[in-house]
Scaffold this motif. Sequence first.
Motif, PDB file in Angstrom:
ATOM      1  N   VAL A 254       0.748  -1.282  -0.128  1.00 51.64           N
ATOM      2  CA  VAL A 254       0.081  -0.032   0.016  1.00 51.64           C
ATOM      3  C   VAL A 254       0.956   1.245  -0.086  1.00 51.64           C
ATOM      4  O   VAL A 254       0.633   2.323  -0.832  1.00 51.64           O
ATOM      5  CB  VAL A 254      -1.061  -0.126   1.061  1.00 51.64           C
ATOM      6  CG1 VAL A 254      -1.700   1.332   1.307  1.00 51.64           C
ATOM      7  CG2 VAL A 254      -1.915  -1.232   0.978  1.00 51.64           C
TER       8      VAL A 254
ATOM      9  N   ARG B  50     -10.147   3.294   7.523  1.00 52.20           N
ATOM     10  CA  ARG B  50     -11.313   2.938   8.092  1.00 52.20           C
ATOM     11  C   ARG B  50     -11.549   3.302   9.451  1.00 52.20           C
ATOM     12  O   ARG B  50     -10.589   2.868  10.257  1.00 52.20           O
ATOM     13  CB  ARG B  50     -11.758   1.525   7.503  1.00 52.20           C
ATOM     14  CG  ARG B  50     -11.544   1.207   6.039  1.00 52.20           C
ATOM     15  CD  ARG B  50     -11.733   0.062   5.544  1.00 52.20           C
ATOM     16  NE  ARG B  50     -11.975  -0.266   4.162  1.00 52.20           N
ATOM     17  CZ  ARG B  50     -12.950  -0.386   3.522  1.00 52.20           C
ATOM     18  NH1 ARG B  50     -14.214  -0.315   4.053  1.00 52.20           N
ATOM     19  NH2 ARG B  50     -13.013  -0.510   2.060  1.00 52.20           N
TER      20      ARG B  50
ATOM     21  N   LYS C 270       2.558   1.720  -3.443  1.00 54.57           N
ATOM     22  CA  LYS C 270       1.448   1.976  -4.767  1.00 54.57           C
ATOM     23  C   LYS C 270       0.923   3.365  -4.254  1.00 54.57           C
ATOM     24  O   LYS C 270       0.771   4.169  -5.356  1.00 54.57           O
ATOM     25  CB  LYS C 270       0.723   0.816  -4.794  1.00 54.57           C
ATOM     26  CG  LYS C 270      -0.348   1.040  -5.842  1.00 54.57           C
ATOM     27  CD  LYS C 270       0.336   0.905  -7.216  1.00 54.57           C
ATOM     28  CE  LYS C 270      -0.920   0.858  -8.419  1.00 54.57           C
ATOM     29  NZ  LYS C 270      -0.400   0.833  -9.602  1.00 54.57           N
ATOM     30  N   ARG C 271       0.518   3.433  -3.015  1.00 57.39           N
ATOM     31  CA  ARG C 271      -0.231   4.732  -2.794  1.00 57.39           C
ATOM     32  C   ARG C 271       0.419   5.940  -2.583  1.00 57.39           C
ATOM     33  O   ARG C 271      -0.044   7.322  -2.599  1.00 57.39           O
ATOM     34  CB  ARG C 271      -1.433   4.487  -2.064  1.00 57.39           C
ATOM     35  CG  ARG C 271      -2.269   3.238  -2.105  1.00 57.39           C
ATOM     36  CD  ARG C 271      -2.930   3.302  -3.477  1.00 57.39           C
ATOM     37  NE  ARG C 271      -3.836   2.189  -3.627  1.00 57.39           N
ATOM     38  CZ  ARG C 271      -4.166   1.706  -5.036  1.00 57.39           C
ATOM     39  NH1 ARG C 271      -4.379   2.749  -5.841  1.00 57.39           N
ATOM     40  NH2 ARG C 271      -5.090   0.602  -5.067  1.00 57.39           N
TER      41      ARG C 271
ATOM     42  N   GLY D  86      -7.160   0.278   4.247  1.00 54.73           N
ATOM     43  CA  GLY D  86      -7.390  -0.369   3.252  1.00 54.73           C
ATOM     44  C   GLY D  86      -6.509  -0.480   2.059  1.00 54.73           C
ATOM     45  O   GLY D  86      -5.538   0.152   1.859  1.00 54.73           O
ATOM     46  N   LEU D  87      -6.973  -1.323   0.960  1.00 55.71           N
ATOM     47  CA  LEU D  87      -5.933  -1.476  -0.141  1.00 55.71           C
ATOM     48  C   LEU D  87      -5.581  -0.253  -1.037  1.00 55.71           C
ATOM     49  O   LEU D  87      -4.733  -0.242  -1.839  1.00 55.71           O
ATOM     50  CB  LEU D  87      -6.158  -2.655  -0.975  1.00 55.71           C
ATOM     51  CG  LEU D  87      -5.968  -4.160  -0.141  1.00 55.71           C
ATOM     52  CD1 LEU D  87      -6.382  -5.325  -1.351  1.00 55.71           C
ATOM     53  CD2 LEU D  87      -4.542  -4.373   0.270  1.00 55.71           C
ATOM     54  N   THR D  88      -6.689   0.415  -0.923  1.00 54.36           N
ATOM     55  CA  THR D  88      -6.694   1.779  -1.735  1.00 54.36           C
ATOM     56  C   THR D  88      -6.024   3.093  -0.986  1.00 54.36           C
ATOM     57  O   THR D  88      -5.920   3.947  -1.378  1.00 54.36           O
ATOM     58  CB  THR D  88      -8.118   2.312  -2.128  1.00 54.36           C
ATOM     59  OG1 THR D  88      -8.853   2.402  -1.003  1.00 54.36           O
ATOM     60  CG2 THR D  88      -8.653   1.158  -3.153  1.00 54.36           C
ATOM     61  N   GLY D  89      -5.769   2.742   0.365  1.00 56.26           N
ATOM     62  CA  GLY D  89      -4.904   3.541   1.162  1.00 56.26           C
ATOM     63  C   GLY D  89      -5.881   4.473   2.052  1.00 56.26           C
ATOM     64  O   GLY D  89      -5.334   5.475   2.659  1.00 56.26           O
ATOM     65  N   GLU D  90      -7.233   4.017   1.911  1.00 58.45           N
ATOM     66  CA  GLU D  90      -8.207   4.824   2.970  1.00 58.45           C
ATOM     67  C   GLU D  90      -8.121   4.097   4.212  1.00 58.45           C
ATOM     68  O   GLU D  90      -7.513   3.139   4.651  1.00 58.45           O
ATOM     69  CB  GLU D  90      -9.548   4.502   2.270  1.00 58.45           C
ATOM     70  CG  GLU D  90     -10.179   3.151   2.508  1.00 58.45           C
ATOM     71  CD  GLU D  90      -9.837   1.949   1.783  1.00 58.45           C
ATOM     72  OE1 GLU D  90     -10.344   0.987   2.033  1.00 58.45           O
ATOM     73  OE2 GLU D  90      -8.654   2.251   1.073  1.00 58.45           O
TER      74      GLU D  90
ATOM     75  N   THR E 234      -7.276   9.210   4.656  1.00 55.67           N
ATOM     76  CA  THR E 234      -6.261   8.248   3.853  1.00 55.67           C
ATOM     77  C   THR E 234      -4.889   8.426   4.691  1.00 55.67           C
ATOM     78  O   THR E 234      -4.537   9.080   5.809  1.00 55.67           O
ATOM     79  CB  THR E 234      -5.917   8.929   2.405  1.00 55.67           C
ATOM     80  OG1 THR E 234      -5.567  10.554   2.466  1.00 55.67           O
ATOM     81  CG2 THR E 234      -7.269   9.185   1.720  1.00 55.67           C
TER      82      THR E 234
ATOM     83  N   LYS F 123      -2.091   9.187   3.407  1.00 56.26           N
ATOM     84  CA  LYS F 123      -1.159  10.224   3.116  1.00 56.26           C
ATOM     85  C   LYS F 123      -1.646  11.482   3.922  1.00 56.26           C
ATOM     86  O   LYS F 123      -0.722  12.290   4.297  1.00 56.26           O
ATOM     87  CB  LYS F 123      -1.686  10.733   1.576  1.00 56.26           C
ATOM     88  CG  LYS F 123      -0.714  12.022   1.113  1.00 56.26           C
ATOM     89  CD  LYS F 123      -1.042  12.221  -0.399  1.00 56.26           C
ATOM     90  CE  LYS F 123      -0.378  11.156  -1.268  1.00 56.26           C
ATOM     91  NZ  LYS F 123      -0.687  11.297  -2.894  1.00 56.26           N
TER      92      LYS F 123
END
Length: 454
Positions: free
Chosen positions: A339, A402, A342-343, A396-400, A445, A447
């Motif tokens: 993660v 939760r 990639k993100r 999560g896998l998208t960098g969010e 996120t 970031k």
Amino acid sequence: MLLPKKKNVFVCQSCGYDSPKWMGKCPGCGSWNTMVEETVKTDVRHGLSLGLTDRPQSAQLLSDISLAKMPRFSTGSSELDRVLGGGIIPGSLVLVVGDPGVGKSSLNLQVCSCVSKSKKVLYITGEESLQQIRMRAERINALSDTMKVLSETDMERIGIHVDAEKPELLIVDSIQTIFRPDVQSAPGSVSQVRECAVELLRIAKSRGIAVFIIGHVTKDGTLAGPRVLEHIVDTVLYFEGERNAQYRILRAIKNRFGSTNELGLFEMRDTGLKDVPDASSLFLSETVLGPGIVIVPTVEGTRPLLVEIQALVAATPYIPPRRTADSVDIKRIQLLLAVLEKRINLSMGACDVYVKVAGGIKIDEPACDLALCIALASSFTNKIVKERTVVFGEVGLTGEVRAVNGADIRIKEACKLGFKNIIIPQKNISSIGHMKNVSVIGVTTVKEALKAVF
């Protein structure tokens, strides 16, 4: 009258799988060279005579069964009471397992000493002499004038002594040394462990006696003997900790009378095991600010616990680079590294990664994901997280980021220990009240979280 028939079978000493012939590899668990020949007896009785001699109980309506509250009594240890669900229930069968020397016998001896002040206690040992028990009791200040001790390994004789003494608490140390004479196999084998456990279960349920069984573990940390033993008992407690370490952790793997998420912490001293009620301040007492260090509030059952996550990311010329994790699942680390690369565009593919949790506490909840990400990024960029900052959230896998459960009790524990900056998922902001003198920042996120902590 038909006598019991005898037959020889090969039984796996790891999982209890039986076969009429020997096999090198157990089909049940896949272990090699664990099939041992044992002699078992089978009772052959006519079905008609069985119906005449053994009358089954009549069925009852579920709504007619009374819900009388089960009385509990304290073990004398608040940590052990918490893990058990509030104390000992009469008629329960509890299995305590752990590595050699971790303190299983010492803990049970201390429990016997406290409980014997108000109830009848019988401590049965199959591994030590009575003089050894007396020496340990004096060393850990567990000497009692009302507790009775017996050195015995024969299950039939143990039943006779239980009938004579009528204890309210029975300790058996250990199940691997107890045997039944009518079972033709060595003590500690699958057949002996299973049959002795069933007999102790019958004693506990029919006479209302709380029974504690001490069990051994194998070299890989699993329970020695068949897994069916874990299904027989009401509660399984695992005692964790290194022999040379100062602290011990008690976890409930199975509990029919309480939660399996509770955790008990003990300190091993010369005088025995002592409760550690304020664990968070204990694990953070040696915290030093530096790159790769992040504090995360975890929740074990109803107990919040602040622990220190340490990460080290270093360049290496070796291919493939090493990925090592202590007290954290290595698969979780690999996922979070993907993660971040990639993100967040943090290229750690050519770096060795080492992660550990100070104090040896094992963490496996998703709420630690965000803290692990920040610790890895902090070590890689050589940046230090802001002072008095705690972080939690699932990634999560998208960098969010939760939301997680128990955000309020995590924040309260952090505030109690003087932390001022708290990074949490944005969706948890609405579930917490107004906090004074504390900066609570919600992020969506990874970031955003990295910008907030540096």
